[in-house]
Structures are given as structure tokens and as C-alpha cells.
Scaffold this motif. Structure first.
Motif, PDB file in Angstrom:
ATOM      1  N   THR A  28       0.846  -1.182   0.000  1.00 51.98           N
ATOM      2  CA  THR A  28       0.000   0.000   0.000  1.00 51.98           C
ATOM      3  C   THR A  28       0.884   1.235   0.000  1.00 51.98           C
ATOM      4  O   THR A  28       1.862   1.303   0.739  1.00 51.98           O
ATOM      5  CB  THR A  28      -0.921   0.024   1.240  1.00 51.98           C
ATOM      6  N   PHE A  29       0.531   2.212  -0.842  1.00 51.99           N
ATOM      7  CA  PHE A  29       1.288   3.458  -0.943  1.00 51.99           C
ATOM      8  C   PHE A  29       0.477   4.579  -0.300  1.00 51.99           C
ATOM      9  O   PHE A  29      -0.722   4.685  -0.516  1.00 51.99           O
ATOM     10  CB  PHE A  29       1.586   3.793  -2.410  1.00 51.99           C
ATOM     11  N   ARG A  30       1.160   5.405   0.495  1.00 53.89           N
ATOM     12  CA  ARG A  30       0.503   6.512   1.199  1.00 53.89           C
ATOM     13  C   ARG A  30       1.274   7.810   0.957  1.00 53.89           C
ATOM     14  O   ARG A  30       2.483   7.782   0.775  1.00 53.89           O
ATOM     15  CB  ARG A  30       0.454   6.225   2.698  1.00 53.89           C
ATOM     16  N   ASP A  31       0.547   8.917   0.992  1.00 61.90           N
ATOM     17  CA  ASP A  31       1.209  10.214   0.878  1.00 61.90           C
ATOM     18  C   ASP A  31       1.716  10.651   2.251  1.00 61.90           C
ATOM     19  O   ASP A  31       1.578   9.920   3.242  1.00 61.90           O
ATOM     20  CB  ASP A  31       0.300  11.262   0.226  1.00 61.90           C
ATOM     21  N   SER A  32       2.303  11.832   2.324  1.00 66.86           N
ATOM     22  CA  SER A  32       2.903  12.291   3.578  1.00 66.86           C
ATOM     23  C   SER A  32       1.877  12.501   4.689  1.00 66.86           C
ATOM     24  O   SER A  32       2.237  12.560   5.868  1.00 66.86           O
ATOM     25  CB  SER A  32       3.692  13.579   3.351  1.00 66.86           C
ATOM     26  N   SER A  33       0.602  12.582   4.339  1.00 68.52           N
ATOM     27  CA  SER A  33      -0.459  12.729   5.344  1.00 68.52           C
ATOM     28  C   SER A  33      -1.063  11.387   5.737  1.00 68.52           C
ATOM     29  O   SER A  33      -2.006  11.344   6.519  1.00 68.52           O
ATOM     30  CB  SER A  33      -1.561  13.643   4.807  1.00 68.52           C
ATOM     31  N   GLY A  34      -0.559  10.308   5.157  1.00 71.92           N
ATOM     32  CA  GLY A  34      -1.055   8.985   5.490  1.00 71.92           C
ATOM     33  C   GLY A  34      -2.228   8.514   4.654  1.00 71.92           C
ATOM     34  O   GLY A  34      -2.739   7.417   4.869  1.00 71.92           O
ATOM     35  N   ARG A  35      -2.646   9.319   3.695  1.00 67.73           N
ATOM     36  CA  ARG A  35      -3.765   8.913   2.832  1.00 67.73           C
ATOM     37  C   ARG A  35      -3.279   7.896   1.807  1.00 67.73           C
ATOM     38  O   ARG A  35      -2.189   8.035   1.252  1.00 67.73           O
ATOM     39  CB  ARG A  35      -4.346  10.131   2.107  1.00 67.73           C
TER      40      ARG A  35
END
Length: 87
Positions: A28-35
Motif C-alpha cells: 500500500t502506498f501513502r502520501d505524507s499525510s497517510g492517505r
């Protein structure tokens, strides 16, 4: 980070992750905000399928016996290739 940048970053990370084992795996890939920005699955042959945050297939990647990885979009068109040194 734009969505396109996040997807390219995710594809690059997946390609650099190393040799695929004999098992299926999911990442799973997430952005810096955890989304969640996407995910990928790798089958027992090492073929990867990439999904956007909505679950739709965004592309696929497969590596041939010479170490060349070919990336394809959701329509099957080649979007990129990369070759890793043989070990």
C-alpha cells in the motif's frame, strides 16, 4: 505531491523492490499525510498490478528473463521500460 507524481513514485518503488518471491504480496502506498494513494500486488511469477486509491487498475509491470521491466497502463500500452543489472 501530485497524484501523478505519487503514482510514478509508487511504480518506481515497486520496480526497485527487488526480485519477487514465489508468494503473492501486496503493498500500500501513502502520501505524507497517510492517505492511501494506491496499492500494488505481485503474483507468484513476479508480475505486478497497480491500483489507484479507488481500487481501479492503473497499470501493470512484468520483468523478462533479461531483467527488463516493462510498465503498461490500464489499457495495456507500454509506458516505460527499465533494465536492472543482472546479479
Amino acid at each position: 505531491m501530485s497524484r501523478t507524481t505519487a503514482i510514478i513514485f509508487g511504480l518506481t518503488l515497486a520496480a526497485l523492490a527487488g526480485d519477487a518471491g514465489a508468494q503473492q504480496s501486496e503493498q500500500t502506498f501513502r502520501d505524507s499525510s497517510g492517505r492511501v494513494t494506491g496499492r500494488s500486488t505481485t503474483d507468484s511469477q513476479g508480475n505486478q498490478t497497480f491500483y489507484g486509491p479507488d481500487g481501479r487498475t492503473t497499470g501493470r509491470a512484468s520483468t523478462d528473463s533479461q531483467g527488463t521491466t516493462t510498465f503498461r497502463d490500464s489499457s495495456g500500452r507500454v509506458t516505460a521500460t527499465t533494465t536492472s543489472p543482472r546479479r
